[in-house]
Design a protein around this motif. Structure first.
Motif, short mmCIF file in Angstrom:
data_model
loop_
_atom_site.label_atom_id
_atom_site.label_comp_id
_atom_site.label_asym_id
_atom_site.label_seq_id
_atom_site.Cartn_x
_atom_site.Cartn_y
_atom_site.Cartn_z
N VAL A 81 3.79 12.57 3.92
CA VAL A 81 2.90 11.43 3.67
C VAL A 81 1.55 11.91 3.16
CG1 VAL A 81 1.74 9.44 4.71
CG2 VAL A 81 4.03 10.08 5.48
N CYS A 82 1.12 11.27 2.08
CA CYS A 82 -0.21 11.49 1.53
C CYS A 82 -0.99 10.18 1.66
CB CYS A 82 -0.12 11.88 0.05
SG CYS A 82 -1.74 12.12 -0.73
N THR A 83 -2.08 10.22 2.40
CA THR A 83 -2.97 9.07 2.52
C THR A 83 -4.18 9.33 1.66
OG1 THR A 83 -2.22 8.67 4.78
CG2 THR A 83 -4.29 7.64 4.12
N ASP A 84 -4.44 8.43 0.73
CA ASP A 84 -5.56 8.59 -0.20
C ASP A 84 -6.57 7.47 0.05
OD1 ASP A 84 -7.34 8.98 -2.27
OD2 ASP A 84 -5.80 9.20 -3.81
N ALA A 85 -7.77 7.85 0.48
CA ALA A 85 -8.84 6.90 0.78
C ALA A 85 -10.01 7.03 -0.18
CB ALA A 85 -9.30 7.08 2.21
N THR A 86 -9.75 7.60 -1.34
CA THR A 86 -10.81 7.81 -2.33
C THR A 86 -11.49 6.49 -2.68
OG1 THR A 86 -9.60 9.68 -3.25
CG2 THR A 86 -11.32 8.70 -4.64
N GLY A 87 -12.81 6.49 -2.65
CA GLY A 87 -13.58 5.32 -3.06
C GLY A 87 -13.65 4.20 -2.04
N SER A 88 -13.18 4.45 -0.83
CA SER A 88 -13.17 3.40 0.19
C SER A 88 -14.34 3.54 1.14
CB SER A 88 -11.86 3.44 0.99
OG SER A 88 -10.80 3.06 0.15
N ARG A 89 -14.67 2.41 1.77
CA ARG A 89 -15.73 2.37 2.76
C ARG A 89 -15.10 2.10 4.12
NH1 ARG A 89 -19.38 -1.98 0.15
NH2 ARG A 89 -20.75 -1.60 1.89
N TYR A 90 -15.76 2.57 5.17
CA TYR A 90 -15.24 2.43 6.53
C TYR A 90 -16.16 1.61 7.39
CZ TYR A 90 -12.11 6.27 5.37
OH TYR A 90 -11.15 7.05 4.78
N GLY A 108 10.57 17.60 -7.04
CA GLY A 108 11.87 17.35 -6.42
C GLY A 108 11.83 16.83 -5.00
N GLN A 109 10.66 16.55 -4.48
CA GLN A 109 10.52 16.06 -3.11
C GLN A 109 9.96 14.64 -3.12
OE1 GLN A 109 11.59 17.78 -0.46
NE2 GLN A 109 12.15 19.46 -1.81
N GLN A 110 10.48 13.81 -2.23
CA GLN A 110 9.94 12.46 -2.09
C GLN A 110 8.72 12.50 -1.19
OE1 GLN A 110 12.24 8.66 -1.76
NE2 GLN A 110 11.48 8.76 0.34
N ILE A 111 7.66 11.84 -1.65
CA ILE A 111 6.42 11.76 -0.89
C ILE A 111 6.05 10.28 -0.75
CG2 ILE A 111 3.95 12.33 -0.87
CD1 ILE A 111 4.74 14.89 -2.42
N VAL A 112 5.64 9.92 0.45
CA VAL A 112 5.15 8.57 0.72
C VAL A 112 3.65 8.59 0.47
CG1 VAL A 112 4.89 6.77 2.45
CG2 VAL A 112 6.94 8.22 2.46
N LEU A 113 3.20 7.77 -0.46
CA LEU A 113 1.77 7.64 -0.73
C LEU A 113 1.26 6.38 -0.06
CD1 LEU A 113 -0.87 8.44 -2.18
CD2 LEU A 113 -0.07 7.06 -4.12
N LEU A 114 0.33 6.55 0.87
CA LEU A 114 -0.36 5.42 1.49
C LEU A 114 -1.66 5.25 0.74
CD1 LEU A 114 -1.04 3.23 3.48
CD2 LEU A 114 -1.50 4.99 5.20
N ASP A 115 -1.71 4.22 -0.09
CA ASP A 115 -2.85 4.00 -0.98
C ASP A 115 -3.90 3.14 -0.30
OD1 ASP A 115 -4.62 3.50 -3.02
OD2 ASP A 115 -3.13 2.70 -4.41
N PRO A 175 0.82 -1.21 0.00
CA PRO A 175 0.00 0.00 0.00
C PRO A 175 0.85 1.27 0.00
CG PRO A 175 0.09 -0.91 2.20
CD PRO A 175 0.82 -1.87 1.29
N ILE A 176 2.17 1.11 0.07
CA ILE A 176 3.09 2.25 0.11
C ILE A 176 3.76 2.41 -1.24
CG2 ILE A 176 5.25 3.11 1.10
CD1 ILE A 176 3.02 3.23 3.12
N GLN A 177 3.74 3.64 -1.74
CA GLN A 177 4.48 3.99 -2.96
C GLN A 177 5.30 5.23 -2.64
OE1 GLN A 177 1.89 4.51 -6.38
NE2 GLN A 177 0.38 3.17 -5.42
N LEU A 178 6.54 5.25 -3.13
CA LEU A 178 7.38 6.44 -3.00
C LEU A 178 7.32 7.16 -4.33
CD1 LEU A 178 10.43 4.91 -1.12
CD2 LEU A 178 8.44 6.10 -0.17
N ILE A 179 6.88 8.41 -4.30
CA ILE A 179 6.75 9.18 -5.53
C ILE A 179 7.50 10.49 -5.39
CG2 ILE A 179 4.57 8.12 -6.22
CD1 ILE A 179 3.10 10.44 -5.06
N GLN A 180 7.88 11.04 -6.52
CA GLN A 180 8.56 12.33 -6.55
C GLN A 180 7.57 13.39 -7.03
OE1 GLN A 180 11.85 13.11 -5.73
NE2 GLN A 180 11.87 11.05 -4.88
#
Length: 122
Positions: free
Chosen positions: A51-60, A12-19, A4-9
Motif C-alpha cells: 500500500v502506498c498512501t499519498d497525501a501530497t498537497g493535503s492539509r490536516y 510486475g507487482q500490484q500496489i494499492v494506491l490510497l490517494d 480513493p483507491i487505485q490498483l496499479i502495477q
C-alpha cells in the motif's frame, strides 16, 4: 466522488494506491479515508497488500488525524508493507502519529515514484 483507491502495477507487482492528495476540506479527507477503510474491509486479511498512501498537497486537522489513526490500525490484517508519501514535515508528523497509534511501521518518501518502486521491490 471517485474511489480513493487505485490498483496499479509497478514492476510486475500490484500496489494499492490510497490517494489522499490535495485534500483542503477536512470533511472530504475524512470521507476519502472512510471509503478507503470500507474497501480494505472487503479484502482478504492475509497481510499481503502493498500500500502506498499519498497525501501530497493535503492539509490536516484533528478529524483527519483521527481518521488516519483509525485506518492505520484497521488495516493491520490486510497490509504486508506500506509506504507513505509525505513531502513536508507536517505530513511526517501526521504519519508518525498514525504509526505510533497503530504500532505499524511506515516507510516515508517525499514523492510517489520512489515509494512505488520500493513497494514493488518488497
Amino acid at each position: 466522488m471517485e474511489s480513493p483507491i487505485q490498483l496499479i502495477q509497478r514492476n510486475g507487482q500490484q500496489i494499492v494506491l490510497l490517494d489522499l492528495t490535495n485534500v483542503s476540506n477536512p470533511a472530504e479527507g475524512v470521507e476519502r479515508i472512510r471509503r478507503a477503510k470500507a474497501w480494505f474491509a472487503r479484502q482478504t486479511p492475509d497481510g499481503s497488500l502493498r500500500v502506498c498512501t499519498d497525501a501530497t498537497g493535503s492539509r490536516y486537522d484533528a478529524a483527519i488525524l483521527e481518521a488516519l489513526k483509525d485506518i492505520a490500525a484497521h488495516n493491520i490484517p490486510y497490509v504486508g508493507v506500506a509506504a507513505v508519501v509525505v513531502p513536508t514535515s507536517v505530513h511526517r508528523v501526521a504519519m508518525n502519529v498514525a504509526s505510533l497509534f497503530s504500532k505499524r511501521r511506515f516507510t516515508a518518501f517525499r514523492t510517489r515514484d520512489p515509494a512505488l518502486d520500493w513497494l514493488a521491490s518488497q
